[in-house]
Design an enzyme around this catalytic site. Sequence first.
Site, short mmCIF file in Angstrom:
data_model
loop_
_atom_site.label_atom_id
_atom_site.label_comp_id
_atom_site.label_asym_id
_atom_site.label_seq_id
_atom_site.Cartn_x
_atom_site.Cartn_y
_atom_site.Cartn_z
N ASP A 30 0.86 -1.19 0.00
CA ASP A 30 0.00 0.00 0.00
C ASP A 30 0.90 1.25 0.00
O ASP A 30 1.88 1.33 0.74
CB ASP A 30 -0.91 0.00 1.24
CG ASP A 30 -2.04 1.00 1.12
OD1 ASP A 30 -3.20 0.58 1.07
OD2 ASP A 30 -1.75 2.23 1.07
N ASN A 86 -13.04 -3.16 2.10
CA ASN A 86 -14.10 -2.15 2.07
C ASN A 86 -14.89 -2.22 0.76
O ASN A 86 -14.29 -2.34 -0.31
CB ASN A 86 -13.48 -0.75 2.21
CG ASN A 86 -12.70 -0.59 3.51
OD1 ASN A 86 -13.09 -1.13 4.54
ND2 ASN A 86 -11.61 0.15 3.46
N GLN A 93 -14.41 2.57 0.96
CA GLN A 93 -13.70 2.20 -0.28
C GLN A 93 -13.35 3.45 -1.07
O GLN A 93 -14.21 4.29 -1.35
CB GLN A 93 -14.56 1.26 -1.14
CG GLN A 93 -13.81 0.72 -2.35
CD GLN A 93 -14.62 -0.31 -3.15
OE1 GLN A 93 -15.82 -0.48 -2.94
NE2 GLN A 93 -13.94 -0.99 -4.05
N HIS A 99 -10.04 -5.03 -3.41
CA HIS A 99 -8.75 -5.26 -2.77
C HIS A 99 -8.95 -5.65 -1.31
O HIS A 99 -9.89 -5.20 -0.67
CB HIS A 99 -7.83 -4.03 -2.87
CG HIS A 99 -8.47 -2.77 -2.41
ND1 HIS A 99 -9.35 -2.05 -3.19
CD2 HIS A 99 -8.39 -2.10 -1.24
CE1 HIS A 99 -9.76 -0.99 -2.53
NE2 HIS A 99 -9.21 -1.00 -1.33
N HIS A 101 -6.99 -5.66 2.32
CA HIS A 101 -5.85 -5.12 3.08
C HIS A 101 -5.35 -6.18 4.07
O HIS A 101 -6.16 -6.78 4.78
CB HIS A 101 -6.27 -3.92 3.93
CG HIS A 101 -6.79 -2.74 3.18
ND1 HIS A 101 -6.03 -1.61 2.97
CD2 HIS A 101 -7.99 -2.47 2.60
CE1 HIS A 101 -6.74 -0.70 2.31
NE2 HIS A 101 -7.94 -1.21 2.08
P1 AMP Z 1 -9.72 1.53 0.32
O1 AMP Z 1 -9.97 2.72 1.18
O2 AMP Z 1 -10.08 0.23 1.00
O3 AMP Z 1 -10.32 1.66 -1.07
O4 AMP Z 1 -8.15 1.47 0.17
C1 AMP Z 1 -7.46 1.95 -0.93
C2 AMP Z 1 -6.00 1.81 -0.61
O5 AMP Z 1 -5.27 1.90 -1.82
C3 AMP Z 1 -5.47 2.91 0.32
O6 AMP Z 1 -4.93 2.30 1.49
C4 AMP Z 1 -4.42 3.60 -0.52
O7 AMP Z 1 -3.31 4.01 0.23
C5 AMP Z 1 -4.06 2.53 -1.54
N1 AMP Z 1 -3.55 3.03 -2.80
C6 AMP Z 1 -4.08 4.00 -3.59
N2 AMP Z 1 -3.33 4.17 -4.70
C7 AMP Z 1 -2.30 3.28 -4.60
C8 AMP Z 1 -1.18 2.99 -5.42
N3 AMP Z 1 -0.95 3.63 -6.59
N4 AMP Z 1 -0.31 2.03 -5.01
C9 AMP Z 1 -0.53 1.39 -3.84
N5 AMP Z 1 -1.57 1.62 -3.03
C10 AMP Z 1 -2.44 2.56 -3.40
#
Ligand code: AMP
Length: 140
Positions: A30, A86, A93, A99, A101
Amino acid sequence: MTSCIFCNIVEGSIPSEKIYEDEHVVAFMDIMPVTKGHVLIIPKTHRENLYEMTSEEAAQVFSVAPKIANALKEEFAPAGLNVLQNNGAPAGQAVFHFHMHLIPRYDRSDGFQPQWDPQTDTFTVERIKEIAVGIRKKLL
Ligand code: AMP
Ligand code: ZN
């Protein structure tokens, strides 16, 4: 290049720290980690959320989780680990490609503080029974 940031990561058209890849699944770091070793596991096929996943696709994603969790455990010796997934903006989300975590936990004030406020006055034992009836009907 698609408009989905995680599809771009799968394709390699934007940079990422990939730690695992197979035919169906990619796992990478992440970019804004909540704790040391915060990893995301995604299907290579674009699926917006859990509702869009087949059971097989869900199994493919989750089948990788123990392997990565154990790698995190061996590398960082965390005290615990949360799995978070999420669906929908109100659920937190932000990226609309499914995805999961994996968040290693070091102590209770390590940056990850899920709020948990049980509504026991609203959801009495009787009310829970009624709710379960509705869900069972949908699963028939
Ligand atoms: P969510 O809130 O469950 O949709 O989580 C999205 C996650 O994606 C967050 O923890 C972000 O930090 C992560 N994220 C967003 N863009 C990238 C990226 N380019 N590379 C890695 N992680 C990312
Ligand atoms: Zn995507």
